[in-house]
Design an enzyme around this catalytic site. Structure first.
Site, PDB file in Angstrom:
ATOM      1  CG  PHE A   1      -1.608  -1.326   1.450  1.00 23.22           C
ATOM      2  CD1 PHE A   1      -2.223  -1.996   0.420  1.00 23.22           C
ATOM      3  CD2 PHE A   1      -1.561  -1.929   2.692  1.00 23.22           C
ATOM      4  CE1 PHE A   1      -2.797  -3.250   0.612  1.00 23.22           C
ATOM      5  CE2 PHE A   1      -2.137  -3.169   2.904  1.00 23.22           C
ATOM      6  CZ  PHE A   1      -2.753  -3.823   1.859  1.00 23.22           C
ATOM      7  CB  CYS A   2       2.235   3.537  -1.612  1.00 28.02           C
ATOM      8  SG  CYS A   2       2.142   3.036  -3.329  1.00 28.02           S
ATOM      9  CB  ALA A   3       2.442   2.649   3.885  1.00 29.70           C
TER      10      ALA A   3
ATOM     11  CB  CYS B   1       4.246  -0.139  -4.189  1.00 31.14           C
ATOM     12  SG  CYS B   1       2.650   0.418  -3.697  1.00 31.14           S
TER      13      CYS B   1
END
Ligand SMILES: Cc1ncc(COP(=O)(O)O)c(C=O)c1O
Length: 463
Positions: free
Chosen positions: A385-387, A405
């Protein structure tokens, strides 16, 4: 419809919407879309990936459709439709200002997205600015500051620890130089709310400023710049039910006005002249236009304003209450499956928005998400989730073994190093979350009914 006033355009659309649907508080597009199942037949699509991009509000779509015939160039044309479009664009700015409860003198800059807004602010940092950011942030909040002096703060396990961590870090900083704290309002992984007001108070007490990444907060909760006492807010239209390519950076004008324009070009410049030595002199605008070079995305801005009005008119109290019911249904359902582990930083009781990530023991997350889609017509998201740092912290997995990602690293059936995220909001029917809970239970109990294979790093139905 006559082109009498800009207001007439949106009022007409409101009236249609109110008549069209009184059951859901805010209807969205795509409610009747059906998708095929690999196991046969069709079902209505359950869009449960709002945290990535929410469906358009019917009201937004109607407003944009009503305006489309009157579309014209902004800020440049002498014609009637150009003037109307310019009014619409500038009125959209005022609507966003009101939606965010901005202070006098704050600027609303239309950007392309939250990522764009935060990169704009990063480009406008004063010299020697120190930046403080939690490692738990979305990459859009984590990465733009790398040219500045950045302190990455460790993941806190309670909201109080977040404030204490920030205070400690700020106490050690050079108190004379400028500083900025960047924090999310609601996590795009856990949905948990961050203690924004307290973090803002800590920042200000230590002479720092704060920017709020409201990408996941603004669609679900009211955001008041004044009440939260944040210096800037960034959000994206496509997560706020207005998928027409615009975002917002709103807040203090001084750093933005002192900075070079984000993009150099027409619209940002007030006067350009040749110098005797052959060069070019430029006077830049000092208003928001300084950072809006090029032809503005009037439809994007108008659609955001339309969404702001629709959300405000529906009332956030009602939206929050409705969303909480959906959250409770999903969390209670997942809690009945011992193989499911919901990811959380702040614990079960933390207030949250409709964004829930989890892993299923013995399942590759991409496999699970593919089965939800192919066998139940449910759209969720799998990956990091791009985290990446946050998800790795929550999974307790080795950073070196993760993929990019959204890209799973294991074949179907192998232990997961990624997570699955379900997210929802305005217009989500009960049936979608009920189907999701049933699907999770059935998949865990009975396994997938179809074969899947990995293609280009993603699980897909074998046929
Ligand atoms: C918390 C958060 N911040 C920033 C972003 C970036 O938003 P955009 O991709 O619209 O720029 C996202 C997107 O998922 C997000 O969830």
């Amino acid at each position: 419809m006559s082109v009498s006033t800009v207001a007439a355009l949106s009022t007409a659309a409101v009236d249609q919407t109110v008549c069209r649907d009184t059951t859901a508080s805010l209807p969205v597009l795509g409610r009747d879309v059906t998708v095929p199942l690999v196991t046969g037949g069709e079902v209505t699509y359950a869009a449960l990936d709002y945290a990535a991009s929410a469906p358009a509000l019917q009201r937004v779509w109607d407003d944009v459709a009503a305006y489309a015939p009157y579309y014209g160039s902004v800020h440049r044309g002498a014609g009637y439709l150009s003037q109307l479009s310019t009014d619409l664009f500038e009125n959209a700015r005022r609507t966003v200002e009101e939606f965010l409860d901005c202070r006098d003198g704050d600027q609303v800059v239309f950007t392309r997205s939250t990522t764009d807004s935060l990169n704009l602010l990063a480009a406008a940092l004063p010299a020697d600015c120190q930046v403080f950011v939690f490692e738990t942030e979305h990459h859009a909040s984590l990465l733009p500051w790398r040219d500045a002096r950045v302190t990455y703060l460790n993941a806190p396990r309670t909201p109080g620890e977040a404030v204490a961590t920030l205070e400690r870090a700020l106490a050690e900083r050079d108190p004379h130089g400028p500083a900025l704290v960047c924090v999310t309002g609601a996590s795009n992984v856990t949905g948990e709310l961050w203690p924004v007001r307290e973090l803002a108070a800590a920042a200000h007490e230590h002479g720092a400023r704060i920017v709020l990444d409201a990408a996941q907060l603004a669609p679900h909760h009211p955001v008041s710049v004044r009440e939260l006492d944040v210096d800037w807010v960034a959000f994206s239209g496509h997560k706020l039910y207005a998928p027409f390519g615009s975002g917002v950076l709103a807040g203090r004008a001084d750093w933005l006005t002192a900075a070079e324009p984000y993009l150099a070009g027409g619209g940002a410049s007030r006067k350009v002249s040749r110098r005797v030595d052959g060069g070019v002199d430029v006077e830049w605008h000092e208003s928001a236009a300084r950072h809006e070079a090029g032809s503005p995305n009037v439809i994007g801005a108008y659609s955001i304003a339309s969404a702001c009005k629709a959300l405000t008119e529906a009332g956030f109290d009602a939206l929050v209450a409705r969303e909480q019911q959906l959250i409770d249904t999903v969390r209670a359902g997942l809690a009945e499956v011992p193989e499911v582990r919901v990811l959380s930083l702040f614990g079960d009781d933390a207030p949250r928005v409709g964004v829930i990530s989890f892993v299923v023991e013995g399942w590759n997350s991409s496999h699970f998400a593919a089965a939800l889609s192919a066998e139940y017509g449910i759209g969720v998201r799998d990956g990091l989730f791009c985290a990446h740092p946050l998800v790795r912290t929550l999974l307790g997995s080795d950073p070196q073994t993760q993929g990019e990602c959204g890209a799973p690293e294991a074949a179907p059936g192998e232990k997961s190093l990624n997570a699955i995220r379900v997210s929802f909001g305005a217009g989500t029917p009960d049936e979608h979350v009920e189907r999701f809970v049933r699907a999770v239970k059935e998949l865990v109990r009975d396994g997938a009914q179809w074969n899947y294979r990995t293609v280009d790093g993603r699980c897909v139905p074998a046929v």
